[in-house]
Write a protein that holds these residues in place. Structure first.
Motif, mmCIF file in Angstrom:
data_model
loop_
_atom_site.group_PDB
_atom_site.id
_atom_site.type_symbol
_atom_site.label_atom_id
_atom_site.label_comp_id
_atom_site.label_asym_id
_atom_site.label_seq_id
_atom_site.Cartn_x
_atom_site.Cartn_y
_atom_site.Cartn_z
ATOM 1 N N VAL A 199 0.821 -1.220 0.000
ATOM 2 C CA VAL A 199 0.000 0.000 0.000
ATOM 3 C C VAL A 199 0.852 1.266 0.000
ATOM 4 O O VAL A 199 0.334 2.365 -0.228
ATOM 5 C CB VAL A 199 -0.962 0.010 1.204
ATOM 6 N N SER A 200 2.155 1.123 0.267
ATOM 7 C CA SER A 200 3.062 2.272 0.253
ATOM 8 C C SER A 200 4.473 1.752 0.025
ATOM 9 O O SER A 200 4.787 0.603 0.380
ATOM 10 C CB SER A 200 2.990 3.051 1.572
ATOM 11 N N ALA A 201 5.327 2.572 -0.588
ATOM 12 C CA ALA A 201 6.699 2.130 -0.866
ATOM 13 C C ALA A 201 7.593 3.344 -1.070
ATOM 14 O O ALA A 201 7.127 4.450 -1.367
ATOM 15 C CB ALA A 201 6.744 1.232 -2.098
ATOM 16 N N GLY A 202 8.886 3.115 -0.913
ATOM 17 C CA GLY A 202 9.867 4.165 -1.164
ATOM 18 C C GLY A 202 11.270 3.584 -1.092
ATOM 19 O O GLY A 202 11.517 2.610 -0.381
ATOM 20 N N ARG A 203 12.200 4.186 -1.838
ATOM 21 C CA ARG A 203 13.579 3.700 -1.887
ATOM 22 C C ARG A 203 14.497 4.534 -0.995
ATOM 23 O O ARG A 203 14.237 5.710 -0.742
ATOM 24 C CB ARG A 203 14.127 3.753 -3.317
ATOM 25 N N LEU A 204 15.577 3.888 -0.558
ATOM 26 C CA LEU A 204 16.698 4.562 0.084
ATOM 27 C C LEU A 204 17.925 4.277 -0.761
ATOM 28 O O LEU A 204 18.235 3.113 -1.020
ATOM 29 C CB LEU A 204 16.913 4.054 1.510
ATOM 30 N N GLU A 205 18.621 5.332 -1.213
ATOM 31 C CA GLU A 205 19.786 5.152 -2.060
ATOM 32 C C GLU A 205 20.956 5.974 -1.521
ATOM 33 O O GLU A 205 21.073 7.171 -1.800
ATOM 34 C CB GLU A 205 19.469 5.559 -3.502
ATOM 35 N N PRO A 206 21.849 5.354 -0.717
ATOM 36 C CA PRO A 206 23.041 6.051 -0.256
ATOM 37 C C PRO A 206 23.893 6.499 -1.442
ATOM 38 O O PRO A 206 23.997 5.788 -2.447
ATOM 39 C CB PRO A 206 23.769 4.993 0.587
ATOM 40 N N VAL A 207 24.491 7.678 -1.325
ATOM 41 C CA VAL A 207 25.312 8.233 -2.400
ATOM 42 C C VAL A 207 26.776 8.032 -2.027
ATOM 43 O O VAL A 207 27.269 8.639 -1.069
ATOM 44 C CB VAL A 207 25.005 9.726 -2.622
ATOM 45 N N VAL A 208 27.459 7.183 -2.762
ATOM 46 C CA VAL A 208 28.841 6.818 -2.450
ATOM 47 C C VAL A 208 29.731 8.054 -2.408
ATOM 48 O O VAL A 208 29.649 8.942 -3.258
ATOM 49 C CB VAL A 208 29.383 5.825 -3.507
ATOM 50 N N GLY A 209 30.574 8.127 -1.381
ATOM 51 C CA GLY A 209 31.524 9.219 -1.264
ATOM 52 C C GLY A 209 30.957 10.501 -0.696
ATOM 53 O O GLY A 209 31.625 11.543 -0.720
ATOM 54 N N GLU A 234 27.924 12.318 2.385
ATOM 55 C CA GLU A 234 27.206 12.116 3.643
ATOM 56 C C GLU A 234 25.712 11.894 3.423
ATOM 57 O O GLU A 234 24.948 11.870 4.382
ATOM 58 C CB GLU A 234 27.395 13.344 4.550
ATOM 59 N N PHE A 235 25.297 11.731 2.173
ATOM 60 C CA PHE A 235 23.880 11.727 1.815
ATOM 61 C C PHE A 235 23.363 10.345 1.421
ATOM 62 O O PHE A 235 24.098 9.489 0.935
ATOM 63 C CB PHE A 235 23.637 12.642 0.609
ATOM 64 N N ALA A 236 22.057 10.195 1.615
ATOM 65 C CA ALA A 236 21.285 9.147 0.950
ATOM 66 C C ALA A 236 20.011 9.803 0.426
ATOM 67 O O ALA A 236 19.492 10.744 1.027
ATOM 68 C CB ALA A 236 20.943 7.999 1.898
ATOM 69 N N GLY A 237 19.528 9.292 -0.700
ATOM 70 C CA GLY A 237 18.323 9.850 -1.297
ATOM 71 C C GLY A 237 17.084 9.058 -0.916
ATOM 72 O O GLY A 237 17.137 7.835 -0.761
ATOM 73 N N GLN A 274 17.973 13.288 1.516
ATOM 74 C CA GLN A 274 17.562 14.292 0.536
ATOM 75 C C GLN A 274 16.493 13.726 -0.377
ATOM 76 O O GLN A 274 16.506 12.546 -0.726
ATOM 77 C CB GLN A 274 18.770 14.737 -0.299
ATOM 78 N N SER A 275 15.545 14.584 -0.768
ATOM 79 C CA SER A 275 14.486 14.175 -1.682
ATOM 80 C C SER A 275 14.047 15.354 -2.526
ATOM 81 O O SER A 275 14.008 16.488 -2.039
ATOM 82 C CB SER A 275 13.287 13.629 -0.897
ATOM 83 N N ASP A 276 13.746 15.104 -3.803
ATOM 84 C CA ASP A 276 13.048 16.076 -4.638
ATOM 85 C C ASP A 276 11.572 15.724 -4.547
ATOM 86 O O ASP A 276 11.148 14.665 -5.031
ATOM 87 C CB ASP A 276 13.516 16.000 -6.092
ATOM 88 N N SER A 277 10.780 16.587 -3.928
ATOM 89 C CA SER A 277 9.406 16.202 -3.602
ATOM 90 C C SER A 277 8.379 17.081 -4.317
ATOM 91 O O SER A 277 8.593 18.267 -4.549
ATOM 92 C CB SER A 277 9.169 16.259 -2.088
ATOM 93 N N THR A 278 7.252 16.463 -4.612
ATOM 94 C CA THR A 278 6.118 17.191 -5.157
ATOM 95 C C THR A 278 5.447 17.982 -4.037
ATOM 96 O O THR A 278 5.742 17.801 -2.853
ATOM 97 C CB THR A 278 5.099 16.223 -5.759
ATOM 98 N N GLU A 279 4.517 18.825 -4.400
ATOM 99 C CA GLU A 279 3.793 19.589 -3.390
ATOM 100 C C GLU A 279 2.896 18.704 -2.538
ATOM 101 O O GLU A 279 2.495 19.088 -1.443
ATOM 102 C CB GLU A 279 2.963 20.700 -4.052
ATOM 103 N N PHE A 280 2.585 17.504 -3.036
ATOM 104 C CA PHE A 280 1.796 16.577 -2.229
ATOM 105 C C PHE A 280 2.642 15.980 -1.105
ATOM 106 O O PHE A 280 2.199 15.876 0.038
ATOM 107 C CB PHE A 280 1.236 15.452 -3.106
ATOM 108 N N SER A 281 3.880 15.570 -1.432
ATOM 109 C CA SER A 281 4.709 14.904 -0.428
ATOM 110 C C SER A 281 5.516 15.868 0.430
ATOM 111 O O SER A 281 5.958 15.500 1.517
ATOM 112 C CB SER A 281 5.655 13.901 -1.107
ATOM 113 N N ARG A 282 5.699 17.119 -0.043
ATOM 114 C CA ARG A 282 6.517 18.062 0.724
ATOM 115 C C ARG A 282 6.023 18.249 2.161
ATOM 116 O O ARG A 282 6.833 18.162 3.108
ATOM 117 C CB ARG A 282 6.576 19.427 0.014
#
Length: 263
Positions: A180-190, A192-195, A231-239
């Motif tokens: 019913v809901s889902a989302g990814r976690l993607e660490p960025v190599v090198g 301090e961030f994950a998306g 970090q996330s690029d979010s729509t106005e719905f998810s912001r």
């Protein structure tokens, strides 16, 4: 705080990390011109080198010419950021045939602050997805939410990525065997961030804390990997949901897309 986050974003996330999974990357002045699997072109940069309107127009024309000569590239995205100094960029992109899509908010927060306890309905189970069936079920759900008829190819691409990169995580919320809901976690190599990417929830399950809980679980997993920022690029719905979780809007990003004309 906002300035600190934006500075970290500009220093750590732009150019290299954005094109890390590209099949080919070519430099054109300050531009990184990346070609991804499936015939998708992508143009990004750390900055535009102080170019004036004429210089920016030349960069736009040169970037597009690079992809227009490659028949396998069906569309090209130029990723803009609201805080960049870019005189005449909007006009140059329109003149070249790029079409702006909806702006998104660049959201950043400390993973430690997002790892909250969130109350959700008792029938909901949140877990990390590992099997192909779970990835496909999440993709089908996201296809329904985003009205994406190409969801299967995206899900199959994610399956391939997860086979070779165990840092890419898909988290799902399940009720009676249904995602019913889902989302990814993607660490960025090198960095301090994950998306946080691909977040979506079926309409009938919204407003019950499920997506916030999904974000909190991903934050806990990120912390276990030594990640500081999410970090996330979010729509106005998810912001607003991400703001309640503890992320801060630091800027905006607007994709401009050029599509190859039909023969």
């Amino acid at each position: 705080m906002q300035t600190q986050y934006l500075d970290a974003y500009d220093r750590q996330l732009r150019t290299g990390p954005e094109t890390a999974h590209a099949e080919r990357v070519v430099q054109l002045g300050p531009l990184s011109l990346a070609t991804f699997h499936g015939g998708r072109g992508f143009i990004t940069y750390a900055d535009l080198g102080g170019a004036d309107a004429d210089g920016i127009r030349e960069l736009v024309e040169g970037g597009l010419a690079h992809f227009a000569d490659r028949a396998e590239v069906a569309e090209v995205e130029w990723k803009t950021r609201g805080h960049d100094t870019a005189p005449g960029l909007h006009e140059a992109l329109l003149a070249a045939g790029f079409v702006p899509e909806e702006p998104e908010s660049i959201m950043i927060g400390e993973a430690a602050l997002l790892a909250q306890d969130v109350v959700i309905p008792g029938e909901v189970t949140i877990r990390r997805a590992f099997s192909e069936d779970e990835v496909l079920a999440a993709g089908e759900m996201q296809g329904r939410v985003f009205d994406d008829g190409d969801w299967r190819s995206r899900a199959e691409s994610l399956i391939e990525r997860m086979r070779v990169d165990d840092t890419v995580e898909l988290w799902i919320a399940v009720v009676d065997g249904e995602v019913v809901s889902a989302g990814r976690l993607e660490p960025v190599v090198g960095t301090e961030f994950a998306g946080l990417w691909g977040g979506s929830t079926l309409e009938e399950w919204r407003g019950r804390g499920i997506y916030r809980a999904l974000t909190a679980e991903r934050a806990r997993s990120a912390l276990a990997r030594g990640v500081r920022y999410l970090q996330s690029d979010s729509t106005e719905f998810s912001r607003p949901i991400l703001e309640r979780s503890g992320l801060v809007k630091v800027s905006t990003t607007t994709p401009y897309v050029w599509a190859r004309p039909a023969d």
